[in-house]
Design a protein around this motif. Structure first.
Motif, PDB file in Angstrom:
ATOM      1  N   GLY A 162       5.834 -78.237 -35.653  1.00 12.02           N
ATOM      2  CA  GLY A 162       4.403 -78.453 -35.805  1.00 12.02           C
ATOM      3  C   GLY A 162       3.570 -77.593 -34.874  1.00 12.02           C
ATOM      4  O   GLY A 162       2.557 -77.012 -35.283  1.00 12.02           O
ATOM      5  N   TRP A 163       4.019 -77.459 -33.609  1.00 11.57           N
ATOM      6  CA  TRP A 163       3.252 -76.671 -32.641  1.00 11.57           C
ATOM      7  C   TRP A 163       3.281 -75.189 -32.986  1.00 11.57           C
ATOM      8  O   TRP A 163       2.257 -74.498 -32.908  1.00 11.57           O
ATOM      9  N   SER A 164       4.450 -74.677 -33.362  1.00  7.88           N
ATOM     10  CA  SER A 164       4.594 -73.234 -33.589  1.00  7.88           C
ATOM     11  C   SER A 164       3.901 -72.773 -34.861  1.00  7.88           C
ATOM     12  O   SER A 164       3.673 -71.579 -35.040  1.00  7.88           O
ATOM     13  N   SER A 165       3.545 -73.696 -35.764  1.00  3.78           N
ATOM     14  CA  SER A 165       2.937 -73.297 -37.036  1.00  3.78           C
ATOM     15  C   SER A 165       1.476 -72.907 -36.905  1.00  3.78           C
ATOM     16  O   SER A 165       0.913 -72.307 -37.826  1.00  3.78           O
ATOM     17  N   SER A 166       0.837 -73.267 -35.790  1.00  2.67           N
ATOM     18  CA  SER A 166      -0.583 -72.979 -35.580  1.00  2.67           C
ATOM     19  C   SER A 166      -1.420 -73.547 -36.729  1.00  2.67           C
ATOM     20  O   SER A 166      -2.287 -72.882 -37.291  1.00  2.67           O
ATOM     21  N   ASN A 167      -1.123 -74.797 -37.074  1.00  7.14           N
ATOM     22  CA  ASN A 167      -1.806 -75.478 -38.168  1.00  7.14           C
ATOM     23  C   ASN A 167      -2.101 -76.900 -37.713  1.00  7.14           C
ATOM     24  O   ASN A 167      -1.212 -77.603 -37.237  1.00  7.14           O
ATOM     25  N   PHE A 169      -2.817 -79.604 -39.423  1.00 15.04           N
ATOM     26  CA  PHE A 169      -2.080 -80.617 -40.173  1.00 15.04           C
ATOM     27  C   PHE A 169      -0.627 -80.696 -39.704  1.00 15.04           C
ATOM     28  O   PHE A 169      -0.058 -81.775 -39.567  1.00 15.04           O
ATOM     29  N   SER A 170      -0.018 -79.525 -39.453  1.00 16.74           N
ATOM     30  CA  SER A 170       1.369 -79.499 -38.972  1.00 16.74           C
ATOM     31  C   SER A 170       1.472 -80.145 -37.598  1.00 16.74           C
ATOM     32  O   SER A 170       2.413 -80.903 -37.325  1.00 16.74           O
ATOM     33  N   MET A 171       0.519 -79.852 -36.727  1.00 17.45           N
ATOM     34  CA  MET A 171       0.551 -80.431 -35.387  1.00 17.45           C
ATOM     35  C   MET A 171       0.354 -81.940 -35.443  1.00 17.45           C
ATOM     36  O   MET A 171       1.013 -82.692 -34.717  1.00 17.45           O
ATOM     37  N   THR A 262       4.565 -78.008 -43.038  1.00 15.99           N
ATOM     38  CA  THR A 262       3.628 -77.531 -44.054  1.00 15.99           C
ATOM     39  C   THR A 262       3.709 -76.018 -44.224  1.00 15.99           C
ATOM     40  O   THR A 262       3.675 -75.503 -45.344  1.00 15.99           O
ATOM     41  N   GLU A 263       3.804 -75.275 -43.120  1.00 20.29           N
ATOM     42  CA  GLU A 263       3.763 -73.815 -43.166  1.00 20.29           C
ATOM     43  C   GLU A 263       5.122 -73.185 -43.476  1.00 20.29           C
ATOM     44  O   GLU A 263       5.235 -71.963 -43.531  1.00 20.29           O
ATOM     45  N   TYR A 264       6.146 -73.992 -43.662  1.00 19.68           N
ATOM     46  CA  TYR A 264       7.480 -73.444 -43.911  1.00 19.68           C
ATOM     47  C   TYR A 264       7.706 -73.234 -45.401  1.00 19.68           C
ATOM     48  O   TYR A 264       7.187 -73.973 -46.242  1.00 19.68           O
ATOM     49  N   SER A 265       8.498 -72.233 -45.728  1.00 14.13           N
ATOM     50  CA  SER A 265       8.831 -71.944 -47.120  1.00 14.13           C
ATOM     51  C   SER A 265      10.277 -71.467 -47.195  1.00 14.13           C
ATOM     52  O   SER A 265      10.967 -71.325 -46.176  1.00 14.13           O
TER      53      SER A 265
END
Length: 382
Positions: A162-167, A169-171, A262-265
């Motif tokens: 969550g922290w590394s996504s810079s998002n 919602f993820s955080m 969220t930011e992962y694919s």
């Protein structure tokens, strides 16, 4: 010795194959069980065609898991514009790897005696000699402590994702996941303390062996018989630890899109999802070991069956090993399917309800159960 390395390698290969198979099959079970519960057909489109024929093997949609895996591996790996590259790549593996490692301390069978198993091959039997192996990858006296240690590592992976996504919602999803997993892991620890008081060990193999006896003359000495309340609390907390409905607030699609990933694919997201399904099997394996007698049937030992009254039914060593392996897998599959049944039966908590349920309801009940267990054990030993 080389014999020990061979047996350990076989155990590791078996464990990896079983977990990967469960992770794949449970994706199909989730779809098919949901379809049956809502009177639908469910997954039935993916198939494998026999070469040079028009015969399509559908097999009730079992190939959907294979199609999912191929799709994940072939998808493009998108990344956010602003993110921490190293932490973003590391997080899925920190979540996935400890889930596999937990199985190393779970006994999936009794005692393996290769010289008896290969008695028809004298050269192989002589090569192994009188060696005896517990069917467990890592025979650790503090097996339960290892389970909770690895469980704590996965919390780091979710927070890192969550922290590394810079998002935002993820955080937010990562913060939810961290607080939820810490809360319910505490409850899991308190519930198994009652079993430790009763069986006098934190060695998972020793706990499983203790459950091969009887209580009150006829009932199997399974953990669910001697600690039924703790079994209910443990399973509830374990489902919450795995972030499954009704405790899926960190991944609430209607609120946070997909939560901390969220930011992962592509396959990075696939690792998160695969870890979730493998953890269903791990929770089922732990519950089986702690509360359902592990790899044994009621009244079963490494030599065969010993019924109440002392009547014995000895079995060949190979038959005992096979029965124990099949019984363990059957119990794990049953408990995994039960978790998926719960997933399609209950509505999601609100987040404030989720934490209140842990700290104001389940935690006091776990403490009461531990206190009552301690008093009863003390009274019986006095």
């Amino acid at each position: 010795m080389i014999q020990d390395l061979v047996v350990t390698a076989v155990f590791i290969g078996y464990a990896v194959a079983v977990l990967l198979l469960f992770g794949t099959v449970l994706t199909w079970v989730e779809r098919k069980q949901a379809a049956i519960m809502s009177d639908r057909i469910g997954a039935n489109r993916a198939y494998v065609r026999i070469p040079f024929t028009q015969i399509k093997l559908v097999w009730l949609g079992l190939f959907h898991g294979l199609a999912d895996g191929i799709k994940m591996m072939l998808k493009e790996d998108f990344t956010p514009d602003a993110y921490d590259r190293f932490a973003f790549a590391l997080a899925p593996w920190i979540v996935f790897t400890p889930v596999l490692l937990v199985f190393a301390v779970i006994p999936f069978g009794g005692t393996l005696v290769p010289s008896e198993l290969f008695s028809g091959l004298p050269s192989v039997a002589a090569w192994f000699g009188d060696r005896v192996y517990p069917m467990q990858i890592a025979r650790v006296d503090a097996g339960l402590l290892v389970v909770f240690a690895f469980g704590g590592v996965t919390i780091i992976g979710t927070m890192l994702a969550g922290w590394s996504s810079s998002n935002k919602f993820s955080m937010l999803g990562a913060l939810r996941a961290g607080s939820q997993m810490i809360s319910y892991e505490l409850i899991m620890g308190l519930t198994v303390l009652g079993l430790i008081l009763i069986y006098g060990s934190v060695d998972l193999d020793a706990i499983a062996r203790e459950q091969s006896g009887v209580v009150l003359g006829v009932l199997p000495a399974w953990g669910i018989v001697v600690q039924p309340f703790a079994a209910t609390l443990f399973l509830t907390a374990a489902i919450a630890e795995n972030k499954r409905i009704p405790f899926d607030l960190p991944e609430a699609e209607s609120e946070l899109i997909a939560g901390y990933f969220t930011e992962y694919s592509a396959m990075k997201m696939g690792l998160f999802m695969f870890a979730e399904f493998i953890e269903i099997a791990i929770v089922a394996a732990l519950f089986t070991t702690l509360f359902l007698g592990g790899y044994n049937l009621p009244f079963m030992t490494d030599a065969g069956f010993v019924l109440p009254g002392g009547r014995e039914f000895p079995l060949p060593h190979g038959a005992v090993v096979l029965i124990q392996l099949v019984v363990f897998l059957a119990k794990v599959m049953f408990m995994a399917s039960f978790q998926i049944l719960i997933r399609w039966s209950l509505p999601r908590f609100r987040y404030d309800q989720l934490l209140k349920f842990a700290w104001k309801f389940m935690l006091p009940l776990a403490l009461v159960n531990l206190l009552v267990t301690a008093v009863v054990v003390w009274a019986l030993e006095a």
